[in-house]
Design an enzyme around this catalytic site. Structure first.
Site, PDB file in Angstrom:
ATOM      1  N   HIS A 277      41.715  35.633  31.850  1.00  0.00           N
ATOM      2  CA  HIS A 277      41.699  36.670  32.884  1.00  0.00           C
ATOM      3  C   HIS A 277      42.401  36.156  34.157  1.00  0.00           C
ATOM      4  O   HIS A 277      43.237  36.851  34.737  1.00  0.00           O
ATOM      5  CB  HIS A 277      40.250  37.065  33.180  1.00  0.00           C
ATOM      6  CG  HIS A 277      40.083  37.954  34.369  1.00  0.00           C
ATOM      7  ND1 HIS A 277      39.964  39.326  34.276  1.00  0.00           N
ATOM      8  CD2 HIS A 277      40.026  37.665  35.698  1.00  0.00           C
ATOM      9  CE1 HIS A 277      39.837  39.830  35.493  1.00  0.00           C
ATOM     10  NE2 HIS A 277      39.869  38.848  36.379  1.00  0.00           N
ATOM     11  N   GLU A 278      42.075  34.927  34.551  1.00  0.00           N
ATOM     12  CA  GLU A 278      42.697  34.364  35.754  1.00  0.00           C
ATOM     13  C   GLU A 278      44.204  34.178  35.571  1.00  0.00           C
ATOM     14  O   GLU A 278      44.997  34.438  36.475  1.00  0.00           O
ATOM     15  CB  GLU A 278      42.055  33.021  36.129  1.00  0.00           C
ATOM     16  CG  GLU A 278      40.571  33.109  36.506  1.00  0.00           C
ATOM     17  CD  GLU A 278      40.315  34.063  37.662  1.00  0.00           C
ATOM     18  OE1 GLU A 278      41.155  34.173  38.557  1.00  0.00           O
ATOM     19  OE2 GLU A 278      39.245  34.716  37.645  1.00  0.00           O
ATOM     20  N   HIS A 281      46.010  37.371  36.132  1.00  0.00           N
ATOM     21  CA  HIS A 281      46.325  37.655  37.535  1.00  0.00           C
ATOM     22  C   HIS A 281      47.653  37.009  37.912  1.00  0.00           C
ATOM     23  O   HIS A 281      48.470  37.594  38.616  1.00  0.00           O
ATOM     24  CB  HIS A 281      45.230  37.100  38.464  1.00  0.00           C
ATOM     25  CG  HIS A 281      44.021  37.978  38.552  1.00  0.00           C
ATOM     26  ND1 HIS A 281      44.092  39.311  38.856  1.00  0.00           N
ATOM     27  CD2 HIS A 281      42.703  37.709  38.384  1.00  0.00           C
ATOM     28  CE1 HIS A 281      42.869  39.830  38.875  1.00  0.00           C
ATOM     29  NE2 HIS A 281      42.009  38.870  38.577  1.00  0.00           N
ATOM     30  N   GLU A 358      42.125  44.008  38.426  1.00  0.00           N
ATOM     31  CA  GLU A 358      41.085  43.471  37.538  1.00  0.00           C
ATOM     32  C   GLU A 358      41.201  44.059  36.133  1.00  0.00           C
ATOM     33  O   GLU A 358      41.096  43.337  35.150  1.00  0.00           O
ATOM     34  CB  GLU A 358      39.688  43.741  38.115  1.00  0.00           C
ATOM     35  CG  GLU A 358      39.384  42.986  39.398  1.00  0.00           C
ATOM     36  CD  GLU A 358      39.610  41.484  39.288  1.00  0.00           C
ATOM     37  OE1 GLU A 358      39.342  40.896  38.227  1.00  0.00           O
ATOM     38  OE2 GLU A 358      40.099  40.903  40.271  1.00  0.00           O
ATOM     39  N   ASP A 362      41.963  41.934  32.811  1.00  0.00           N
ATOM     40  CA  ASP A 362      41.060  42.041  31.658  1.00  0.00           C
ATOM     41  C   ASP A 362      41.858  42.351  30.388  1.00  0.00           C
ATOM     42  O   ASP A 362      41.622  41.748  29.337  1.00  0.00           O
ATOM     43  CB  ASP A 362      40.031  43.162  31.887  1.00  0.00           C
ATOM     44  CG  ASP A 362      38.885  42.726  32.788  1.00  0.00           C
ATOM     45  OD1 ASP A 362      38.855  41.537  33.172  1.00  0.00           O
ATOM     46  OD2 ASP A 362      38.020  43.570  33.098  1.00  0.00           O
TER      47      ASP A 362
HETATM   48 ZN   LIG Z   1      39.918  38.931  38.441  1.00  0.00          ZN
END
Ligand SMILES: [Zn+2]
Length: 419
Positions: A277-278, A281, A358, A362
């Protein structure tokens, strides 16, 4: 009453009313579902734990309301009684109206204005968080943190303020544009410098130790083209039982930080999903996008500052002496205290953008893991361990939440699931 003061009172009342109305809506919504675990959460949370998360929400909400009202009263007293102007005048009398003197005056006035908030800060850590078992900090650590924060603020802020005051005189009517460039440059430097130099002053940051977890996470980083140089573990447990992971910096200076509390709570597959997930980003360009957004808002702020600094009605309305020597610092002080009354209403927009990112991160994690299950499990655990409110009112979460709710995220994960 003067028009400016009337506008201030109106803005203050509007913000307080808006904020409390939202909070009250949220509280009622959460309490109405407190008797049994709602359907979407039955799989992973038992009633006593669920109840505890509701209790935590209620306690935080009560604290928040009292804090909001208190802050509003302090702000009203500071501005309507002329107390702020008085403090400024007193310090200016001591330190003068020169560039360095005024920078110091601003800094000191900022400290004085911040003092009334300290008891609430203390209460939050040692009463509220303590009661729910999250606080791991000590009085001494709390105190040392404050002093450190102040010193760092001074080292960075003092020369910057002096430069800004210098620019007002030296750069002519477009000083605010120069001010913006300086400020933006500092922001860019801080994106890199903050995790590298400032965070280590508060926390131990150590590379993830060798072993299965490290191999697994680095394999993921390679697979997703992230090419991690290091994954850092931060001793978040020094202050709080809350867990988190985040991404900082950019380019060669990018780093991923996992809290030790997170590593304790999750299994390796879930940690891998959090890392994915990071990385999402990063790969989806969310950091430069947020930098551009923050630059745009800083530019707008400086334009407003430039306009206000050119007018005397603004500072005079709040009892600053028009014959006094300072020009910029009274405006900066008022701006610092007042901008929140306006930007509060913009928070749904930034929250919306943040939540969009987000969802995207995801989806990236689901893709990278080949299934939505690991991330879903990780998110459930995060919410459970942090006693997050599982049932916020949609208006409240829409306004304030930087992350979608657990239900929203799981729903979105399922929708994009190929399997
Ligand atoms: Zn996040």
């Amino acid at each position: 009453m003067d028009t400016v003061l009337a506008a201030f009172v109106l803005l203050l009342v509007l913000k307080l009313t808006g904020s409390i109305a939202l909070v009250w809506l949220n509280l009622r919504h959460t309490q109405a579902q407190a008797d049994e675990v709602p359907e979407p959460f039955k799989d992973f949370i038992e009633l006593p734990e669920y109840r505890k998360s509701v209790e935590y929400t209620v306690a935080k909400t009560r604290f928040g309301i009292i804090n909001d009202v208190y802050d509003a009263i302090i702000l009203a007293v500071l501005l309507l009684s002329g107390l702020l102007a008085g403090i400024y005048g007193l310090f200016s009398g001591w330190f003068g109206y020169g560039i360095w003197g005024q920078a110091l005056v601003l800094f000191l006035t900022g400290i004085v204005v911040g003092l009334p908030g300290l008891p609430f800060d203390w209460w939050h850590t040692f009463k509220l968080e303590e009661r729910f078992g999250f606080n791991k900090s000590t009085q001494q650590l709390w105190f040392v943190d404050k002093i450190k924060g102040l010193l760092i603020g001074f080292v960075i802020g003092y020369p910057l303020l002096a430069l800004l005051i210098f620019l007002v005189d030296a750069a002519g009517p477009l000083w605010w544009l120069w001010g913006f460039f300086v400020f933006f440059l500092l922001q860019l430097v801080m994106v890199v410098a903050y995790p590298m130099f400032i965070m280590p002053l508060f926390n131990k940051m150590e590379p993830l130790e060798d072993g299965e977890l490290k191999d697994r996470l680095f394999a993921l980083a390679d697979r997703t083209g992230f090419k991690a140089q290091t994954i850092l573990v931060m001793d978040g447990s020094k202050r709080s039982g809350h867990s988190n992971a985040f991404f900082a910096g950019f380019g060669r200076f990018r780093r991923i930080v996992l809290f030790d509390t997170l590593i304790e709570q999750m299994n390796h597959e879930q940690l891998e999903a959090v890392l994915a997930h990071e990385i999402g980003h990063y790969k989806l360009g969310h950091i430069p996008k947020m930098i551009v957004l923050s630059a745009a808002s800083s530019l707008a702020m400086f334009a407003v500052l430039g306009w206000l600094a050119g007018a005397t009605w603004f500072t005079e309305a709040f009892y600053f002496d028009p014959a006094g020597g300072g020009r910029l610092v009274p405006v900066l002080l008022l701006f610092m205290l007042l901008s929140g009354l306006v930007t509060f209403w913009l928070s749904p927009l930034t929250s919306l953008l943040s939540r969009k990112h987000e969802y995207e991160a995801d989806a990236f994690a689901r893709e990278a893991m080949g299934s939505s299950d690991p991330l879903s499990g990780a998110l459930r655990k995060l919410h459970k361990e942090n006693l997050s409110n599982l049932t916020p009112h949609p208006l409240y979460s829409g306004f304030h939440y930087s992350h979608p709710t657990l239900v929203e995220r799981e729903e979105a994960l399922r929708q994009t699931d190929p399997g």
